[in-house]
Scaffold this motif. Structure first.
Motif, mmCIF file in Angstrom:
data_model
loop_
_atom_site.group_PDB
_atom_site.id
_atom_site.type_symbol
_atom_site.label_atom_id
_atom_site.label_comp_id
_atom_site.label_asym_id
_atom_site.label_seq_id
_atom_site.Cartn_x
_atom_site.Cartn_y
_atom_site.Cartn_z
ATOM 1 N N GLY A 160 -7.200 12.152 3.626
ATOM 2 C CA GLY A 160 -8.222 12.540 4.600
ATOM 3 C C GLY A 160 -9.596 12.120 4.121
ATOM 4 N N GLU A 161 -10.517 12.001 5.051
ATOM 5 C CA GLU A 161 -11.881 11.615 4.681
ATOM 6 C C GLU A 161 -12.709 12.862 4.397
ATOM 7 O OE1 GLU A 161 -13.904 8.682 7.099
ATOM 8 O OE2 GLU A 161 -11.952 7.773 7.543
ATOM 9 N N ASN A 162 -13.680 12.714 3.535
ATOM 10 C CA ASN A 162 -14.618 13.790 3.203
ATOM 11 C C ASN A 162 -13.909 15.089 2.836
ATOM 12 O OD1 ASN A 162 -16.683 11.974 3.898
ATOM 13 N ND2 ASN A 162 -16.536 12.575 6.050
ATOM 14 N N GLY A 163 -12.902 14.956 2.006
ATOM 15 C CA GLY A 163 -12.245 16.155 1.513
ATOM 16 C C GLY A 163 -11.253 16.782 2.473
ATOM 17 N N ALA A 164 -11.124 16.225 3.669
ATOM 18 C CA ALA A 164 -10.146 16.771 4.615
ATOM 19 C C ALA A 164 -8.752 16.553 4.062
ATOM 20 C CB ALA A 164 -10.297 16.090 5.971
ATOM 21 N N PRO A 165 -7.809 17.446 4.368
ATOM 22 C CA PRO A 165 -6.452 17.252 3.842
ATOM 23 C C PRO A 165 -5.826 15.980 4.394
ATOM 24 C CG PRO A 165 -6.514 19.040 5.454
ATOM 25 C CD PRO A 165 -7.933 18.640 5.207
ATOM 26 N N GLY A 166 -4.982 15.378 3.596
ATOM 27 C CA GLY A 166 -4.344 14.133 4.008
ATOM 28 C C GLY A 166 -3.301 14.385 5.086
ATOM 29 N N THR A 167 -2.953 13.330 5.789
ATOM 30 C CA THR A 167 -1.891 13.447 6.781
ATOM 31 C C THR A 167 -0.720 12.587 6.333
ATOM 32 O OG1 THR A 167 -2.884 11.636 8.024
ATOM 33 C CG2 THR A 167 -3.438 13.876 8.725
ATOM 34 N N TRP A 168 0.447 12.872 6.885
ATOM 35 C CA TRP A 168 1.658 12.162 6.497
ATOM 36 C C TRP A 168 2.246 11.458 7.703
ATOM 37 C CZ3 TRP A 168 3.478 12.411 1.394
ATOM 38 C CH2 TRP A 168 2.768 13.281 0.556
#
Lengths: 325, 365
Positions: A274-282
């Protein structure tokens, strides 16, 4: 005796045709070379997991970009074949698209993305989620063909170890890994034992894909162009990842993850940070399967084995966690 | 008298954004060393095709060699040439650093070796005016004429000198300094590295072939890096650049017929490697490659000397046979640009698992 026979007066090119066989299209791979590859593949199929050397030709792609897989595919593909090429599971990747176009332009084969409809699947780093069927051929691109290369460097010694099935050092290496790291750290390209005889690298497929190679209905050809050797796994061959009785083989699995597009949690997922610390997606690495899952055109339960292994590992981890707490 | 040629209409002036098309003869004549290098690393003698390849590869000789090799790989083999002795080499350059004046003489020929490495800062139009009427290299008498008028004749061909001097090696052999040629009635067929993968233990013909079409930079590096096996350097007894005939057996008469000519750079180096046995002969190393590439053949000859003194399972044999190919090494380097996220995910998974194992969730971190 100076009578020139018609064949003798032929130009170099036409005589070349007589020697090398018919070549209807301007080729990137001549018929004699294809025959050499087919012979090597037959040897490989006859001795599952054995590395067969071949005089790898230079291909219009760089070595490391699938030159070995390309030679195998070009030797196998027929005009009526449907060809699928994937890189990291994707049909649309630049490299996969280029290879597919190169092959279909120089042969009569048709382009295909649906795993079920493909006769030949050339792949880099993945085995499709859709179980392969009888008659299909999976061609895997191999960057490092030798599973023992981390353990011994001398090629003569590697060959001796394979010849005598002397894999003691391999077992010690795996054992030391557990001693140092608490687990076997081999990630992609996990060493496997083929039909109880040869230790083989399955090419850098993730561990997730390794069980799919076991007892598969399809033929798997693994070809390394730079290292000039290929090996094969014929249908219904035992392919067993090397591990110890008290250390079950583990596949990649992150609890709670599912594909953001199709919702699958039983496929090989790759993370997009994710950008700017947002959680990643799968999301699914196999884009064909992901697309078909969304349209309901894919089996609800696939291969079974990888995801069962993953869940078993998870249950074990949870149990250990409960025991410790 | 030099009359400055009218400046050719510059395509760049007409289409400022579109540079002029590079003609093949510009490449073969003015960027000849790049074309030669591409041919050498491709293992294919085809100057016009190589010029195309260099142009298509935007001047990158390694990439050009790849284009040529991929092209070559698809061609059928029509014939196998008959061996030729390099004593037939028609030299355009031949030097011996072993003798002051070897039989046949020192033939300096075309080289930049002795010119000061001064960057040409002449204004473009002046430089162009000079070269359009002048041979590129100094004339036989060694002086340049671009800065003065003169009225004596120059040969139109800068490589007009053609001689076939005897090999220095043959002279040393006569002197008894080099082992005589072995009687080889069973002269074995050379190993064919394009058809059989060469692995440590392969015969000398395999390592010579591997080096002859190896990447120039890698070869020079390996030779330079491997220098520590000897207290001082070998001596190139002879360095030659010239044309060799290619002959095949005539399909009717069976007699050899010259069908083509290739240019090669050839080096024979000598070194007296002390050995336990009372060996009185000099070691001989051999280097040859297509085109004009002197440092490649020098490095090759030096490595050939070294290889003969190491066992087949040595690191040097491994490195020469398996690491010198430009297509292999650059291909592997370039492949790192391909996506690896499937593998990376697998590696991360193990790293996380190892981390959890080191710090089980039940314990305080």
């Amino acid at each position: 005796m100076n009578t020139l026979s018609p064949t003798r007066t032929g130009t170099g090119a036409s005589r070349a045709g007589a020697l090398a066989g018919p070549d209807p299209r301007p080729g990137i791979f001549d018929e004699l070379s294809k025959r050499e590859l087919r012979r090597a593949m037959l040897s490989g199929i006859a001795i599952p997991g054995y590395q067969v050397p071949y005089g790898s030709r230079e291909m219009p792609v760089a070595r490391g970009w699938g030159s070995g897989g390309l030679q195998a595919t070009l030797s196998l593909v027929c005009d009526e074949d449907q060809l699928k090429v994937i890189d990291q599971g994707e049909d649309a990747g630049v490299n996969a698209s280029n290879l597919r176009r190169l092959i279909t332009e120089h042969t009569g084969a048709g382009e295909e993305t649906d795993t079920r409809a493909a006769d030949i699947i050339q792949s880099r780093h993945r085995i499709p989620e859709q179980p392969l069927t009888d008659g299909q051929i999976l061609v895997l691109q191999v960057p490092n063909a030798e599973p023992l290369f981390r353990i011994v460097q001398e090629m003569d010694e590697q060959r001796r170890m394979h010849a005598e099935a002397d894999y003691a050092k391999m077992w010690v290496w795996l054992y030391e890994d557990i001693v140092h790291n608490g687990l076997i750290t081999a990630a992609a390209g996990y060493p496997v034992l083929v039909e109880g005889r040869y230790v083989m690298t399955p090419s850098p497929i993730p561990r997730w894909d390794v069980p799919k190679m076991n007892d598969s209905d399809a033929i798997t050809i693994l070809s390394a162009g730079r290292e000039k050797r290929l090996f094969a796994v014929p249908p219904h061959t035992r392919v067993v990842p090397l591990t110890f009785d008290d250390r079950p083989f583990e596949v990649e699995y992150t609890p709670g993850t599912a594909c953001r597009l199709c919702g699958s949690d039983d496929t090989y997922l790759v993370e997009e940070p994710g950008e700017n610390g947002a959680p990643g997606t799968w999301s699914c690495s196999d884009t064909d399967f992901c697309t078909r899952r969304r349209t309901g055109d894919a089996p609800a339960d696939v291969a079974g084995q990888p995801v069962e292994l993953a869940r078993a590992a998870l249950r074990r981890a949870t149990r250990e966690q409960e025991e410790t707490s | 008298m030099i009359t400055p040629a009218p400046a050719p209409a510059s395509a760049a002036a007409v289409h400022p954004e579109e540079p002029a098309w590079l003609e093949l003869d510009q490449l073969t004549e003015r960027l000849n060393l790049a074309v030669d290098r591409a041919m050498g690393e491709a293992g294919l003698w085809a100057p016009m095709l190589a010029a195309r390849a260099v142009r298509q590869a935007e001047g990158d000789p390694t990439e050009a060699a790849h284009l040529l090799r991929a092209h070559r790989a698809a061609l059928p083999r029509l014939a196998v040439s008959v061996p030729v002795a390099t004593s037939e080499l028609r030299v355009v350059r031949r030097i011996s650093s072993a003798f002051r004046n070897p039989p046949g003489g020192q033939i300096l020929g075309r080289t930049v070796d002795y010119a000061g490495r001064l960057l040409d800062l002449l204004p473009e139009d002046e430089g162009r005016a000079h070269v359009t009427d002048e041979p590129l290299a100094p004339a036989d008498d060694g002086h340049l004429h671009h800065d003065h008028d003169h009225d004596h004749e120059h040969s139109a061909d800068p490589v007009a000198v053609e001689r076939v001097p005897g090999n220095v090696l043959a002279i040393l052999r006569e002197m008894g300094l080099v082992a005589p040629l072995p009687e080889r009635p069973d002269d074995p067929e050379p190993y064919d590295i394009t058809r059989r993968p060469a692995r440590p233990g392969a015969p000398r013909s395999a390592w010579l072939q591997t080096m002859a079409r190896g990447d120039t930079g890698s070869l020079v590096h390996l030779w330079w890096y491997g220098c520590d096996w000897r207290p001082d350097h070998e001596i190139p007894g002879e360095l030659r650049h010239g044309a060799l005939p290619v002959r095949i057996a005539h399909p009717h008469t069976g007699k050899p017929v010259t069908v083509a000519e290739v240019r090669v750079s050839e080096v024979e180096s000598f070194y007296n490697v002390p050995r336990a046995a009372a060996q009185r002969h000099l070691g001989v190393g051999y280097g040859i490659c297509f085109g004009h590439n002197e440092r490649k053949s020098i490095a090759m000859a030096g490595l050939d000397l070294a290889l003969a003194h190491y066992d087949a399972d040595s690191e040097l044999h491994h490195d020469v046979l398996l690491t010198l190919d430009g297509l292999d090494s650059t291909g592997y380097a370039q492949h790192l640009k391909l996506p690896h996220h499937v593998e990376y995910r697998s590696v991360l998974d193990r790293a996380e698992a190892a981390g959890q194992d080191a710090n089980p969730p039940g314990e305080t971190a």
